[in-house]
Design a protein around this motif. Structure first.
Motif, mmCIF file in Angstrom:
data_model
loop_
_atom_site.group_PDB
_atom_site.id
_atom_site.type_symbol
_atom_site.label_atom_id
_atom_site.label_comp_id
_atom_site.label_asym_id
_atom_site.label_seq_id
_atom_site.Cartn_x
_atom_site.Cartn_y
_atom_site.Cartn_z
ATOM 1 N N TRP A 81 0.875 -1.257 0.097
ATOM 2 C CA TRP A 81 -0.034 -0.096 0.202
ATOM 3 C C TRP A 81 0.913 1.360 0.012
ATOM 4 C CZ3 TRP A 81 -4.632 -0.650 4.165
ATOM 5 C CH2 TRP A 81 -5.507 -1.743 3.589
ATOM 6 N N GLN A 82 0.289 2.429 -0.794
ATOM 7 C CA GLN A 82 0.949 3.696 -0.594
ATOM 8 C C GLN A 82 0.223 4.458 0.500
ATOM 9 O OE1 GLN A 82 3.730 4.386 -2.339
ATOM 10 N NE2 GLN A 82 3.972 2.294 -2.833
ATOM 11 N N LEU A 83 0.619 4.706 1.628
ATOM 12 C CA LEU A 83 0.061 4.974 2.778
ATOM 13 C C LEU A 83 0.135 6.412 3.174
ATOM 14 C CD1 LEU A 83 -2.344 4.358 5.080
ATOM 15 C CD2 LEU A 83 0.031 2.984 6.311
ATOM 16 N N GLN A 84 -0.593 7.174 3.563
ATOM 17 C CA GLN A 84 -0.591 8.340 4.153
ATOM 18 C C GLN A 84 -1.664 8.391 5.271
ATOM 19 O OE1 GLN A 84 -1.006 11.011 0.721
ATOM 20 N NE2 GLN A 84 0.975 11.977 1.596
ATOM 21 N N MET A 85 -1.555 9.134 6.476
ATOM 22 C CA MET A 85 -2.376 9.324 7.364
ATOM 23 C C MET A 85 -2.491 10.811 7.967
ATOM 24 S SD MET A 85 -2.346 5.726 9.598
ATOM 25 C CE MET A 85 -3.793 6.448 10.655
ATOM 26 N N PHE A 86 -3.591 11.348 8.225
ATOM 27 C CA PHE A 86 -3.603 12.595 8.511
ATOM 28 C C PHE A 86 -4.546 12.869 9.688
ATOM 29 C CE2 PHE A 86 -2.234 13.010 4.323
ATOM 30 C CZ PHE A 86 -1.462 13.956 4.145
ATOM 31 N N TYR A 87 -4.553 13.705 10.513
ATOM 32 C CA TYR A 87 -5.714 14.086 11.434
ATOM 33 C C TYR A 87 -5.764 15.341 11.821
ATOM 34 C CZ TYR A 87 -2.199 15.571 14.947
ATOM 35 O OH TYR A 87 -1.218 16.193 15.860
ATOM 36 N N THR A 88 -7.104 15.592 12.353
ATOM 37 C CA THR A 88 -7.491 17.009 12.556
ATOM 38 C C THR A 88 -8.196 17.078 13.764
ATOM 39 O OG1 THR A 88 -8.761 18.987 11.823
ATOM 40 C CG2 THR A 88 -9.411 16.886 10.973
ATOM 41 N N ILE A 89 -8.379 18.115 14.733
ATOM 42 C CA ILE A 89 -9.002 18.252 15.812
ATOM 43 C C ILE A 89 -9.782 19.639 15.702
ATOM 44 C CG2 ILE A 89 -7.576 16.604 17.475
ATOM 45 C CD1 ILE A 89 -6.360 19.141 18.492
ATOM 46 N N TYR A 90 -10.947 19.338 16.753
ATOM 47 C CA TYR A 90 -11.803 20.883 16.765
ATOM 48 C C TYR A 90 -10.858 22.037 17.054
ATOM 49 C CZ TYR A 90 -15.384 24.079 18.210
ATOM 50 O OH TYR A 90 -16.196 25.160 18.253
ATOM 51 N N PRO A 91 -11.102 23.200 16.182
ATOM 52 C CA PRO A 91 -12.032 23.497 15.463
ATOM 53 C C PRO A 91 -11.995 23.018 13.875
ATOM 54 C CG PRO A 91 -10.653 25.339 15.953
ATOM 55 C CD PRO A 91 -10.092 24.202 16.454
ATOM 56 N N TYR A 92 -10.979 21.893 13.621
ATOM 57 C CA TYR A 92 -10.823 21.572 12.183
ATOM 58 C C TYR A 92 -10.082 22.305 11.223
ATOM 59 C CZ TYR A 92 -13.750 18.251 14.672
ATOM 60 O OH TYR A 92 -14.731 17.593 15.716
ATOM 61 N N LYS A 93 -9.224 23.239 11.725
ATOM 62 C CA LYS A 93 -8.696 24.520 10.984
ATOM 63 C C LYS A 93 -7.307 23.990 10.315
ATOM 64 C CE LYS A 93 -11.074 28.272 12.802
ATOM 65 N NZ LYS A 93 -11.053 29.558 13.407
ATOM 66 N N GLU A 94 -6.648 23.035 11.175
ATOM 67 C CA GLU A 94 -5.458 22.448 10.818
ATOM 68 C C GLU A 94 -5.398 21.053 10.551
ATOM 69 O OE1 GLU A 94 -0.779 23.006 12.131
ATOM 70 O OE2 GLU A 94 -2.506 23.674 13.520
ATOM 71 N N VAL A 95 -4.823 20.442 9.556
ATOM 72 C CA VAL A 95 -4.539 19.037 9.292
ATOM 73 C C VAL A 95 -3.219 18.969 9.318
ATOM 74 C CG1 VAL A 95 -5.074 17.203 7.560
ATOM 75 C CG2 VAL A 95 -6.643 19.074 7.525
ATOM 76 N N LYS A 96 -2.794 17.803 10.192
ATOM 77 C CA LYS A 96 -1.324 17.554 10.447
ATOM 78 C C LYS A 96 -1.248 15.973 9.949
ATOM 79 C CE LYS A 96 -0.456 20.487 14.305
ATOM 80 N NZ LYS A 96 -0.160 20.335 15.852
ATOM 81 N N GLU A 97 -0.052 15.661 9.326
ATOM 82 C CA GLU A 97 0.276 14.325 8.831
ATOM 83 C C GLU A 97 0.791 13.357 10.079
ATOM 84 O OE1 GLU A 97 2.597 11.816 5.458
ATOM 85 O OE2 GLU A 97 2.933 14.010 5.670
ATOM 86 N N ILE A 98 0.321 12.200 10.377
ATOM 87 C CA ILE A 98 0.948 11.271 11.096
ATOM 88 C C ILE A 98 2.178 10.639 10.558
ATOM 89 C CG2 ILE A 98 0.294 9.112 12.469
ATOM 90 C CD1 ILE A 98 -2.688 9.821 12.114
ATOM 91 N N LYS A 99 3.364 10.901 11.317
ATOM 92 C CA LYS A 99 4.578 10.348 10.767
ATOM 93 C C LYS A 99 4.721 8.846 10.936
ATOM 94 C CE LYS A 99 5.614 14.334 8.848
ATOM 95 N NZ LYS A 99 5.821 14.266 7.208
#
Length: 360
Positions: free
Chosen positions: A342-360
Motif C-alpha cells: 500500500w501507498q499509505l498516508q495518514m492525517f488527523y485534525t481536531i476541533y475546530p478542524y482548521k489545521e490538518v497534520k500528517e501522522i508520521k
C-alpha cells in the motif's frame, strides 16, 4: 456484579471482531513486542474470558471472575482498541469487587465513587465548543431532530446537558438523598438510548448495553442497597490511593492535555481527532474498499481516496478507535507491516478542524 458481567458478555459477543487478530484492521499492542503474539492466543483469551464470566453469572464463583479479570486484562494488552471507556470502568469495578466481596458496604462506596467520577468528568469534558459542534449540533439537532439552521440560543442551550450531568454526578457523590440524582442519570441514559438506539440514529450500538447496564446499576445501588455507616479509618488505604490517582488526579490532568482521554470518561465530548487514511484505490486495497469515503473530506490526501478511521474501526469491530496520537502512529506502522504494497498516508485534525497534520 452479575448484572455488570452479563452486559459485559453481551458487549464482547457483539464486538467479536475486536477481540481477534484475524481482521483487516491490525491490532496495536500496548508494547511493541506483544504484536507478535499469534492470532490463536487472542481467540483463546476471548473464549476463556467469556466462559469464566458465564460461570460467575450462573454460579457466582468469584474465582471465575478473578480468572476472567486477569484474562481480560491480558487481552486488552494485546490491542489498544479494546480499551474502551466501559471496559476501563468494568475492570476497576470487578477488581474492587474481588477485594471487597466480604465487605459490601465498602464496595458500595467505591462503586458510587467510580460512577460519580465517570459522570463528573464526562460532564466536564463536554463543556465547550467541541461538544456543541460535533455532538449537539450535528448529532442531536441535525441528524436526530432535523434542525439544520438554528440561532445561538439553541446552540448554547446544549451546554445544559453536560452541566446537568456534572451536577448529578456531584450530587450522587455528596447528596444525602441520592435517589433524585440517580433518577436524573437514569433519565439521561434513557434519552441516550432513544437518540442512539434503533428507533433513533441507530448508531454506535456497542454502547447500548453499557447504558442499559448503568440504568440497572444506578437503580439497584440507590433504590435497593441499604447504606450503613462505614468507619473511614477502616477503609483500606491502597483502595483510597487507587481511587484518588486513577479516578480523580489523572482524569483531571486530561483536561489540561495529560493522561488518556478514554481513561478520563471523555465520551461524546467532540475532542477526539478525525483521522484519515489515504490510499490508492486498486486491487491491492480491495480488502478495505467498502470503507472508502465518497467525499474528499481531507484535502491533503494526494491519492484522492480516503478512509475515515472511525468508519473502518466501527464497521469492522463495533468499537471506536483509541483516541491518542501514539496509537495512530503505531497503527500506521502496523498497517504498513501488514500491507507493504500500500501507498499509505495518514492525517488527523481536531476541533475546530482548521489545521490538518500528517501522522508520521
Amino acid at each position: 456484579m452479575k448484572v455488570i458481567c452479563f452486559f459485559w458478555v453481551i458487549t464482547k459477543l457483539i464486538s467479536f471482531n475486536a477481540w481477534i487478530a484475524e481482521r483487516s484492521l491490525p491490532t496495536v499492542a500496548i508494547i511493541r513486542f506483544l504484536d507478535i503474539i499469534p492470532a490463536f492466543i487472542h481467540l483463546s483469551l476471548y473464549i476463556v474470558a467469556l466462559l469464566c464470566f458465564t460461570v460467575f453469572i450462573i454460579k457466582g464463583w468469584y474465582r471465575m471472575l478473578a480468572v476472567a479479570l486477569i484474562v481480560e486484562f491480558c487481552s486488552c494488552l494485546l490491542d489498544l482498541l479494546r480499551w474502551q471507556p466501559y471496559e476501563y470502568l468494568y475492570i476497576f469495578i470487578a477488581f474492587f469487587y474481588l477485594i471487597f466481596k466480604d465487605r459490601p458496604q465498602h464496595f458500595f462506596i467505591i462503586l458510587r465513587i467510580l460512577l460519580s467520577s465517570t459522570y463528573i468528568f464526562s460532564g466536564l469534558h463536554k463543556i465547550g465548543g467541541a461538544f456543541l459542534y460535533s455532538t449537539w449540533d450535528k448529532q442531536f439537532l441535525l441528524k436526530f431532530g432535523g434542525i439544520g439552521k438554528h440561532g445561538l440560543v439553541l446552540h448554547y442551550s446544549g451546554l445544559l446537558l453536560p452541566l446537568a450531568e456534572l451536577g448529578a454526578g456531584i450530587a450522587l457523590l455528596l447528596y444525602k438523598n441520592r435517589r433524585w440524582p440517580a433518577l436524573a442519570l437514569i433519565f439521561m441514559h434513557i434519552c441516550i438510548l432513544l437518540v442512539l438506539g434503533p428507533f433513533g440514529l441507530n448508531s454506535n450500538y456497542i454502547i447500548w448495553g453499557w447504558n442499559i447496564c448503568l440504568i440497572v446499576v444506578l437503580y439497584i445501588l440507590n433504590y435497593h442497597v441499604i447504606n450503613k455507616p462505614v468507619i473511614l479509618k477502616e477503609f483500606p488505604k491502597i483502595a483510597a490511593i487507587l481511587l484518588l490517582v486513577f479516578w480523580l488526579i489523572l482524569p483531571a490532568s486530561n483536561l489540561f492535555g495529560y493522561w488518556i482521554h478514554y481513561f478520563s470518561s471523555g465520551m461524546y465530548s467532540g475532542k477526539t481527532p478525525n483521522v484519515y487514511i489515504c490510499l490508492e484505490k486498486s486491487g491491492k486495497t480491495k480488502i478495505v474498499s467498502s470503507y472508502f469515503s465518497g467525499d474528499n473530506e481531507c484535502q491533503k490526501c494526494t491519492s484522492g481516496c480516503q478512509i475515515r478511521l472511525n468508519r473502518w474501526a466501527e464497521a469492522e469491530t463495533g468499537l471506536m478507535p483509541f483516541t491518542e496520537l501514539f496509537y495512530y502512529e503505531r497503527l500506521k506502522e502496523r498497517i504498513g507491516s501488514k500491507y507493504p504494497d500500500w501507498q499509505l498516508q495518514m492525517f488527523y485534525t481536531i476541533y475546530p478542524y482548521k489545521e490538518v497534520k500528517e501522522i508520521k
